[in-house]
Write a protein that holds these residues in place. Structure first.
Motif, PDB file in Angstrom:
ATOM      1  N   ILE A  44       0.845  -1.072   0.116  1.00  0.00           N
ATOM      2  CA  ILE A  44      -0.034  -0.070   0.124  1.00  0.00           C
ATOM      3  C   ILE A  44       0.944   1.297   0.094  1.00  0.00           C
ATOM      4  O   ILE A  44       1.752   1.189   0.895  1.00  0.00           O
ATOM      5  CB  ILE A  44      -0.538   0.047   1.219  1.00  0.00           C
ATOM      6  CG1 ILE A  44      -1.963  -1.050   1.264  1.00  0.00           C
ATOM      7  CG2 ILE A  44      -1.664   1.044   1.371  1.00  0.00           C
ATOM      8  CD1 ILE A  44      -2.939  -1.310   0.475  1.00  0.00           C
ATOM      9  N   LEU A  49      -5.713  14.279 -11.373  1.00  0.00           N
ATOM     10  CA  LEU A  49      -6.905  14.066 -10.256  1.00  0.00           C
ATOM     11  C   LEU A  49      -7.057  12.558  -9.825  1.00  0.00           C
ATOM     12  O   LEU A  49      -6.139  11.726 -10.594  1.00  0.00           O
ATOM     13  CB  LEU A  49      -8.253  14.501 -11.127  1.00  0.00           C
ATOM     14  CG  LEU A  49      -8.697  13.559 -12.347  1.00  0.00           C
ATOM     15  CD1 LEU A  49     -10.101  14.041 -12.695  1.00  0.00           C
ATOM     16  CD2 LEU A  49      -7.957  14.124 -13.671  1.00  0.00           C
ATOM     17  N   GLY A  50      -7.502  12.383  -8.871  1.00  0.00           N
ATOM     18  CA  GLY A  50      -7.912  11.010  -8.356  1.00  0.00           C
ATOM     19  C   GLY A  50      -6.530  10.755  -7.485  1.00  0.00           C
ATOM     20  O   GLY A  50      -5.941  11.609  -6.999  1.00  0.00           O
ATOM     21  N   ASP A  51      -6.397   9.743  -7.428  1.00  0.00           N
ATOM     22  CA  ASP A  51      -5.054   8.868  -6.826  1.00  0.00           C
ATOM     23  C   ASP A  51      -3.887   9.604  -7.412  1.00  0.00           C
ATOM     24  O   ASP A  51      -2.826   9.685  -6.767  1.00  0.00           O
ATOM     25  CB  ASP A  51      -5.180   7.422  -7.096  1.00  0.00           C
ATOM     26  CG  ASP A  51      -5.885   6.618  -6.001  1.00  0.00           C
ATOM     27  OD1 ASP A  51      -6.647   7.351  -5.068  1.00  0.00           O
ATOM     28  OD2 ASP A  51      -5.855   5.411  -5.791  1.00  0.00           O
ATOM     29  N   PRO A  83      -5.820   3.482   2.271  1.00  0.00           N
ATOM     30  CA  PRO A  83      -7.201   3.040   1.872  1.00  0.00           C
ATOM     31  C   PRO A  83      -8.098   3.218   2.934  1.00  0.00           C
ATOM     32  O   PRO A  83      -8.527   2.073   3.686  1.00  0.00           O
ATOM     33  CB  PRO A  83      -7.085   1.719   1.413  1.00  0.00           C
ATOM     34  CG  PRO A  83      -5.795   1.146   1.744  1.00  0.00           C
ATOM     35  CD  PRO A  83      -4.909   2.349   2.135  1.00  0.00           C
ATOM     36  N   ASN A 110     -14.415   8.791  -3.698  1.00  0.00           N
ATOM     37  CA  ASN A 110     -15.324   9.766  -3.628  1.00  0.00           C
ATOM     38  C   ASN A 110     -14.328  10.939  -3.898  1.00  0.00           C
ATOM     39  O   ASN A 110     -14.944  11.787  -4.690  1.00  0.00           O
ATOM     40  CB  ASN A 110     -15.690   9.920  -2.128  1.00  0.00           C
ATOM     41  CG  ASN A 110     -16.607   8.580  -1.798  1.00  0.00           C
ATOM     42  OD1 ASN A 110     -17.692   8.693  -2.042  1.00  0.00           O
ATOM     43  ND2 ASN A 110     -16.024   7.887  -0.741  1.00  0.00           N
ATOM     44  N   ALA A 122     -12.007  10.818  -6.174  1.00  0.00           N
ATOM     45  CA  ALA A 122     -11.555  10.960  -7.517  1.00  0.00           C
ATOM     46  C   ALA A 122     -12.948  11.393  -8.287  1.00  0.00           C
ATOM     47  O   ALA A 122     -12.896  12.245  -9.412  1.00  0.00           O
ATOM     48  CB  ALA A 122     -11.115   9.552  -8.072  1.00  0.00           C
TER      49      ALA A 122
HETATM   50  C1  LIG Z   1      -7.286  -1.897  -0.778  1.00  0.00           C
HETATM   51  C2  LIG Z   1      -7.669  -0.755  -1.240  1.00  0.00           C
HETATM   52  C3  LIG Z   1      -9.014  -0.443  -0.661  1.00  0.00           C
HETATM   53  C4  LIG Z   1      -9.916   0.679  -0.830  1.00  0.00           C
HETATM   54  N1  LIG Z   1     -10.837   0.945  -0.392  1.00  0.00           N
HETATM   55  C5  LIG Z   1     -11.676   1.994  -0.665  1.00  0.00           C
HETATM   56  C6  LIG Z   1     -12.831   2.428  -0.143  1.00  0.00           C
HETATM   57  O1  LIG Z   1     -13.532   1.605   0.473  1.00  0.00           O
HETATM   58  N2  LIG Z   1     -13.790   3.539  -0.369  1.00  0.00           N
HETATM   59  C7  LIG Z   1     -13.017   4.329  -1.410  1.00  0.00           C
HETATM   60  O2  LIG Z   1     -13.626   5.401  -1.661  1.00  0.00           O
HETATM   61  N3  LIG Z   1     -11.812   4.164  -1.715  1.00  0.00           N
HETATM   62  C8  LIG Z   1     -10.895   2.942  -1.631  1.00  0.00           C
HETATM   63  N4  LIG Z   1      -9.920   2.684  -1.983  1.00  0.00           N
HETATM   64  C9  LIG Z   1      -9.118   3.701  -2.873  1.00  0.00           C
HETATM   65  C10 LIG Z   1      -9.875   3.901  -4.414  1.00  0.00           C
HETATM   66  O3  LIG Z   1      -9.599   2.444  -4.741  1.00  0.00           O
HETATM   67  C11 LIG Z   1      -8.641   4.796  -5.308  1.00  0.00           C
HETATM   68  O4  LIG Z   1      -8.821   6.109  -4.490  1.00  0.00           O
HETATM   69  C12 LIG Z   1      -9.612   5.057  -6.565  1.00  0.00           C
HETATM   70  O5  LIG Z   1      -9.604   3.785  -7.250  1.00  0.00           O
HETATM   71  C13 LIG Z   1      -8.887   6.090  -7.341  1.00  0.00           C
HETATM   72  O6  LIG Z   1      -9.199   6.078  -8.608  1.00  0.00           O
HETATM   73  P1  LIG Z   1      -8.618   6.734  -9.807  1.00  0.00           P
HETATM   74  O7  LIG Z   1      -9.446   6.599 -10.760  1.00  0.00           O
HETATM   75  O8  LIG Z   1      -7.943   8.066  -9.581  1.00  0.00           O
HETATM   76  O9  LIG Z   1      -7.316   5.690 -10.139  1.00  0.00           O
HETATM   77  P2  LIG Z   1      -7.412   4.247 -10.454  1.00  0.00           P
HETATM   78  O10 LIG Z   1      -8.759   3.550 -10.005  1.00  0.00           O
HETATM   79  O11 LIG Z   1      -6.015   3.597 -10.211  1.00  0.00           O
HETATM   80  O12 LIG Z   1      -7.452   4.186 -12.176  1.00  0.00           O
HETATM   81  C14 LIG Z   1      -6.316   4.407 -12.889  1.00  0.00           C
HETATM   82  C15 LIG Z   1      -6.532   3.617 -13.943  1.00  0.00           C
HETATM   83  O13 LIG Z   1      -5.436   3.980 -15.047  1.00  0.00           O
HETATM   84  C16 LIG Z   1      -4.958   2.990 -15.854  1.00  0.00           C
HETATM   85  N5  LIG Z   1      -3.502   3.247 -16.120  1.00  0.00           N
HETATM   86  C17 LIG Z   1      -2.291   3.476 -15.287  1.00  0.00           C
HETATM   87  N6  LIG Z   1      -1.175   3.815 -16.036  1.00  0.00           N
HETATM   88  C18 LIG Z   1      -1.841   3.826 -17.426  1.00  0.00           C
HETATM   89  C19 LIG Z   1      -1.224   4.052 -18.597  1.00  0.00           C
HETATM   90  N7  LIG Z   1      -0.012   4.393 -18.769  1.00  0.00           N
HETATM   91  N8  LIG Z   1      -2.164   4.165 -19.691  1.00  0.00           N
HETATM   92  C20 LIG Z   1      -3.345   3.805 -19.709  1.00  0.00           C
HETATM   93  N9  LIG Z   1      -3.901   3.524 -18.428  1.00  0.00           N
HETATM   94  C21 LIG Z   1      -3.240   3.311 -17.455  1.00  0.00           C
HETATM   95  C22 LIG Z   1      -4.743   1.902 -14.348  1.00  0.00           C
HETATM   96  O14 LIG Z   1      -4.817   0.502 -14.968  1.00  0.00           O
HETATM   97  C23 LIG Z   1      -6.298   2.184 -13.803  1.00  0.00           C
HETATM   98  O15 LIG Z   1      -7.246   1.454 -14.356  1.00  0.00           O
HETATM   99  C24 LIG Z   1      -9.128   1.635  -1.760  1.00  0.00           C
HETATM  100  C25 LIG Z   1      -7.910   1.264  -2.214  1.00  0.00           C
HETATM  101  C26 LIG Z   1      -7.095   0.098  -2.081  1.00  0.00           C
HETATM  102  C27 LIG Z   1      -5.804  -0.278  -2.423  1.00  0.00           C
END
Ligand SMILES: Cc1cc2nc3c(=O)[nH]c(=O)nc-3n(C[C@H](O)[C@H](O)[C@H](O)COP(=O)(O)OP(=O)(O)OC[C@H]3O[C@@H](n4cnc5c(N)ncnc54)[C@H](O)[C@@H]3O)c2cc1C
Length: 107
Positions: A14, A32-34, A41, A47, A49
């Motif tokens: 993590i 944006l987002g992560d 986590p 939320n 994101a």
């Molecule tokens: C164990 C765990 C439990 C969690 N529990 C919760 C919860 O209960 N509630 C909550 O709100 N959040 C939770 N989270 C956090 C949540 O999963 C993330 O904050 C959220 O998914 C972030 O969304 P995102 O779209 O910013 O990034 P991501 O969901 O990581 O999406 C990024 C996407 O980009 C893709 N990508 C990466 N590099 C490239 C590239 N070069 N070209 C094309 N695509 C690419 C990846 O494959 C991925 O699909 C948890 C996280 C973890 C690890």
């Protein structure tokens, strides 16, 4: 459950960005987002994101230029995520603590 499965154990650590995490404004580019604020986590990541995406979309629709939109979005998103990241800093250690897990069934 951990040892009796279809494949070898895969270590998936993590990660979290430093709190606060910020950057100098760059015209026309943002995060944006992560990518902007990866936190432990603890139930806020999705939320945040979605909120980021919604605010950036609204800013793009309402601003004269992409740069104006990015500035508007970052003005709200950066302090919000910095504040939350500070509050959640170190939270994953508590959540995943081996010592706490051993006590869990007794609680
Ligand atoms: C164990 C765990 C439990 C969690 N529990 C919760 C919860 O209960 N509630 C909550 O709100 N959040 C939770 N989270 C956090 C949540 O999963 C993330 O904050 C959220 O998914 C972030 O969304 P995102 O779209 O910013 O990034 P991501 O969901 O990581 O999406 C990024 C996407 O980009 C893709 N990508 C990466 N590099 C490239 C590239 N070069 N070209 C094309 N695509 C690419 C990846 O494959 C991925 O699909 C948890 C996280 C973890 C690890």
């Amino acid at each position: 459950m951990i040892t009796d499965n279809d494949g070898p154990y895969v270590d998936r650590p993590i990660f979290a960005l430093p709190a606060p995490h910020t950057w100098d404004h760059t015209p026309g580019v943002t995060l944006l987002g992560d990518a902007a604020h990866l936190m432990p986590p603890l139930g806020v990541g999705v939320n945040l994101a979605m909120l980021d995406a919604s605010e950036l979309a609204l800013a793009l629709a309402r601003s004269a230029t992409v740069d104006d939109a990015v500035r508007t979005y970052e003005k709200t998103m950066l302090p919000r995520s910095a504040d939350l990241a500070r509050k959640l800093e170190g939270g994953a250690e508590h959540l995943l603590s081996v010592h706490d897990a051993a006590d869990a069934p007794a609680r």
